[in-house]
Scaffold this active site. Structure first.
Site, short mmCIF file in Angstrom:
data_model
loop_
_atom_site.label_atom_id
_atom_site.label_comp_id
_atom_site.label_asym_id
_atom_site.label_seq_id
_atom_site.Cartn_x
_atom_site.Cartn_y
_atom_site.Cartn_z
N ASP A 150 0.84 -1.20 0.00
CA ASP A 150 0.00 0.00 0.00
C ASP A 150 0.87 1.24 0.00
O ASP A 150 2.11 1.15 0.01
CB ASP A 150 -0.90 0.02 1.23
N ARG A 178 -14.31 0.65 1.67
CA ARG A 178 -14.41 1.96 1.00
C ARG A 178 -15.59 2.07 0.05
O ARG A 178 -15.92 3.17 -0.37
CB ARG A 178 -13.13 2.22 0.21
N ASP A 206 -7.02 -3.06 2.83
CA ASP A 206 -8.13 -3.98 2.61
C ASP A 206 -7.80 -5.18 1.75
O ASP A 206 -8.68 -6.00 1.48
CB ASP A 206 -9.34 -3.23 2.04
N ASP A 207 -6.54 -5.35 1.31
CA ASP A 207 -6.21 -6.54 0.53
C ASP A 207 -4.83 -7.07 0.91
O ASP A 207 -3.90 -6.31 1.13
CB ASP A 207 -6.28 -6.26 -0.97
N ASP A 264 -6.17 2.03 6.09
CA ASP A 264 -7.28 1.10 5.81
C ASP A 264 -6.84 0.08 4.76
O ASP A 264 -7.26 0.12 3.61
CB ASP A 264 -8.53 1.87 5.37
N TYR A 283 4.50 0.66 -1.77
CA TYR A 283 4.70 0.66 -3.22
C TYR A 283 6.12 1.07 -3.59
O TYR A 283 6.76 0.42 -4.43
CB TYR A 283 3.70 1.62 -3.88
#
Length: 669
Positions: free
Chosen positions: A204, A504, A212-213, A210, A316
């Site tokens: 991320d 989201r 989420d994956d 947050d 990233y």
């Protein structure tokens, strides 16, 4: 006077009724006069004294007469009022309340009063307010406009005004949902596999909370991959139809604005209980599938519930540095995490290759990120290119959403689907004219199919310029959200249903509940109703406008000195109309308008053709959609948050004729 003489008044009425009338929309100018725009084809002049009866954007019926050898329109009847609720700033005139609407074409102060419960003494010059127009000169016996102030948004000089004012303008919440006293997981009849020892990783942004994956990838000896995508599971805490679920649906999405976001769910859920944080046990909904060495998704799609524990919270930039350069200054992975990163990269490469040959891959565009000070001043704008790690996650999420689309289609024949129909049927013939002129190797019938449209998109990506691509986008249908499976032409996919961002997106929560029914074999706790697609589209549109509005405000703050400094920017043309062209500054993402007179102040020599997306000078094409060239800003309009620019390249006069006065024409357009 007519009102004192019944005969003269009757005569005036008869004369008025005998005159021709036309219906159209009011277009105001900065010089007091305006125009009646009739069906976008005819513009009729409205003198300043008649403009006092109407407001920019009003739809009216007007009497058409000749005055001083010129055809003019006098508005007579209000068909549709341009605005009722509006945002404005307090203006005190002789100590009396007025509100000036915050709109580029609305400059006049409107007399005002406050609603009951709002003390007018609390309002100062320049304060931001929400007001409602309660009186219009064309309705009843009214002579002037009048409004009521319903709410104060913030003080005149508050630096956080761009966010609060924009959210109020679009009627969006300015805070997260209220937290609950406690959160308990629901009994959903699901058996959760224990995958807490499996080395899932998250990738991320550096500041993302947050998450989420999370992904676990196995690269097999035959070149294929088994990938497991784990997605955060807020529906395990939120029951269908309860207060939190209702509020999430009303919000639709997390609101992402420059410098801040407003979650769809309470941060206790989005940033903590459901966020797939490193070394924390979390409930997840998972998809496992095999992808062969050529990037083809297998038929062994499996959805299941699980407990997972991320073993790597990666960013990233660190992952991209590591894979692109062989090392990262901030991060060195363990052997297990290194294996995961490289397997995911190989998987993404295979999927990207497949999509580039069989579907549609969009050219990379950078993201622009605002850096703000603690007191909300703009410090800088950073350009974040899409890098290797971004593409890796993108391919995993696209794969997961394809799998969900197929599963929901097979089991229920419905779900929350993202669809795109390709070309607008009414504009397809015009699109074909452009393609024929470009000697494109496609027939009309091909473009009605997913395969043909995808092939066209791939062909456009091979061209040296983006002009044709940009022009053809004007003829495409809009992306939609629907309840039934349908192709997504713009992505080149036969079916696509997102479920990878339930923290989201409310639509993803619905798909989660349906996928859980696939797992349990029970009836879904929720299915999409007939209104959900329109609701999602409205939320998305409002959020995008809000994001743009805040960004425009911040760009004006950042670039306020650029005119005086003569800073040269590289710009890309993204729209052309009869008044000029709109460009995007590649250094920072700001948009600016270049009026035709600032390109060449002689309207006999310059032609701005919006239909073709070109600007000709002396009948020679000088600018077209997609062009890149240098510009300088000529004006930064702080009150309307607009940037005006001109090309660095100049086009000198070549004859002795006096330049035409383009002011009225520019304002009209």
């Amino acid at each position: 006077m007519f009102q004192d003489n019944p005969l003269l008044a009757q005569l005036k009425k008869q004369i008025q009724e005998s005159l021709p009338k036309k219906e159209g929309q009011i277009k105001a100018t900065d010089r007091g006069f305006g125009f009646l725009e009739v069906d976008g084809k005819e513009s009729i002049f409205i003198p300043p004294n008649y403009m006092k009866k109407v407001m920019h954007g009003d739809r009216v019926v007007a009497v058409i007469r000749t005055e001083k050898e010129r055809e003019v329109a006098e508005p007579q009847e209000l068909v549709e009022q341009f605005m009722t609720r509006f945002i404005g700033r307090v203006k005190l005139i002789k100590d009396r309340l007025n509100v000036v609407p915050d709109h580029p074409q609305l400059k006049e102060a409107i007399k005002a009063r406050t609603v009951k419960g709002l003390n007018p003494e609390t309002l100062k010059e320049g304060d931001w307010v929400v007001a409602y127009l309660t009186r219009h000169p064309l309705v009843g016996d009214n002579k002037t406009f009048f409004c009521e102030i319903k709410e104060k948004i913030t003080d005149s000089e508050d630096k956080i005004a761009p966010w609060w004012v924009t959210l109020a303008r679009h009627d969006l919440p300015n805070a997260e949902p209220a937290p609950q006293e406690s959160w308990n997981m629901l009994d959903e009849g699901l058996t959760r596999e224990d995958l807490t020892e499996v080395p899932f990783i998250t990738i991320d942004g550096e500041s993302t909370k947050d998450m989420d994956d999370a992904i676990y990838t196995v690269a097999k000896e035959d070149g294929s991959f088994e990938i497991t995508i784990a997605i955060a599971d807020p529906t395990s805490y939120i029951e269908v139809g309860n207060e939190m679920d209702t509020e999430a649906r009303e919000r639709g999405f997390t609101i992402y604005l420059p410098g801040r976001n407003i979650p769809m769910l309470p941060r206790e859920l989005s940033d903590e209980l459901c966020s797939l944080m490193e070394n924390e046990k979390r409930p997840a909904l998972c998809c496992r599938v095999t992808v062969d060495k050529d990037g083809v998704i297998g038929d062994d799609i499996t959805f299941f519930a699980a407990w997972i524990r991320s073993q790597g919270r990666l960013s990233y930039d660190d992952v991209s540095d590591y894979l692109e350069n062989g090392s990262s200054a901030n991060w060195t992975p363990s052997a297990v995490i290194d294996e995961q990163v490289r397997a995911l990269q190989a998987f993404a490469s295979a999927r990207s290759e497949w999509r580039s040959k069989n579907a549609v891959v969009f050219p990379d565009r950078p993201d622009y990120r605002f850096e703000l000070s603690e007191d909300n001043d703009v410090i800088a704008i950073h350009t974040d290119p899409r890098r290797t790690a971004n593409r890796m996650i993108e391919e995993a999420m696209i794969t997961a959403n394809i799998c969900a689309g197929r599963m929901l289609q097979e089991k229920f024949g419905k779900g929350v689907y993202n669809t795109h129909a390709g070309f607008n049927p009414e504009k397809l013939d015009t699109a074909m004219d452009f393609l024929s002129n470009a000697e494109a190797p496609f027939e009309k019938e091909q473009l009605l199919t997913l395969e043909g449209f995808s092939a066209l998109r791939r062909w456009l990506n091979t061209l040296d310029t983006t002009y044709l691509d940009n022009r053809l986008r004007k003829f495409q249908a809009y992306s939609e959200v629907g309840n039934t499976p349908a192709p997504h032409f713009a992505m080149g996919l036969d079916v696509y249903a997102t479920w990878t961002s339930p923290i989201r997106k409310y639509g993803d929560m619905i798909n989660h509940r349906m996928l859980k029914a696939v797992i349990s074999g029970n009836t879904p706790a929720q299915t999409p109703d007939d209104n959900i697609g329109e609701e999602i589209a409205t939320h998305r549109r409002n959020h995008r406008m809000a994001e743009r509005d805040v960004a425009d405000w911040l760009y004006v703050r950042l670039l306020k000195d650029a005119v005086q400094e003569g800073t040269v920017f590289t710009a890309e043309v993204f729209d052309i109309n009869r008044a000029g062209m709109r460009v995007r500054l590649l250094e920072n993402g700001a948009s600016a308008f270049i009026p035709a007179p600032l390109i060449l102040d002689n309207k006999q020599r310059i032609e701005c053709n919006g239909d073709l997306g070109i600007i000709n000078i002396d009948k020679v094409r000088e600018f077209q959609l997609g062009d890149h060239f240098d510009i300088v800003l000529t004006e930064v309009r702080e009150t309307t948050r607009q940037l005006v620019a001109k090309p660095v390249k100049q086009f000198p006069e070549i004859n002795t004729q006096e330049p035409a006065d383009n002011q009225a024409e520019t304002e009209k357009a």
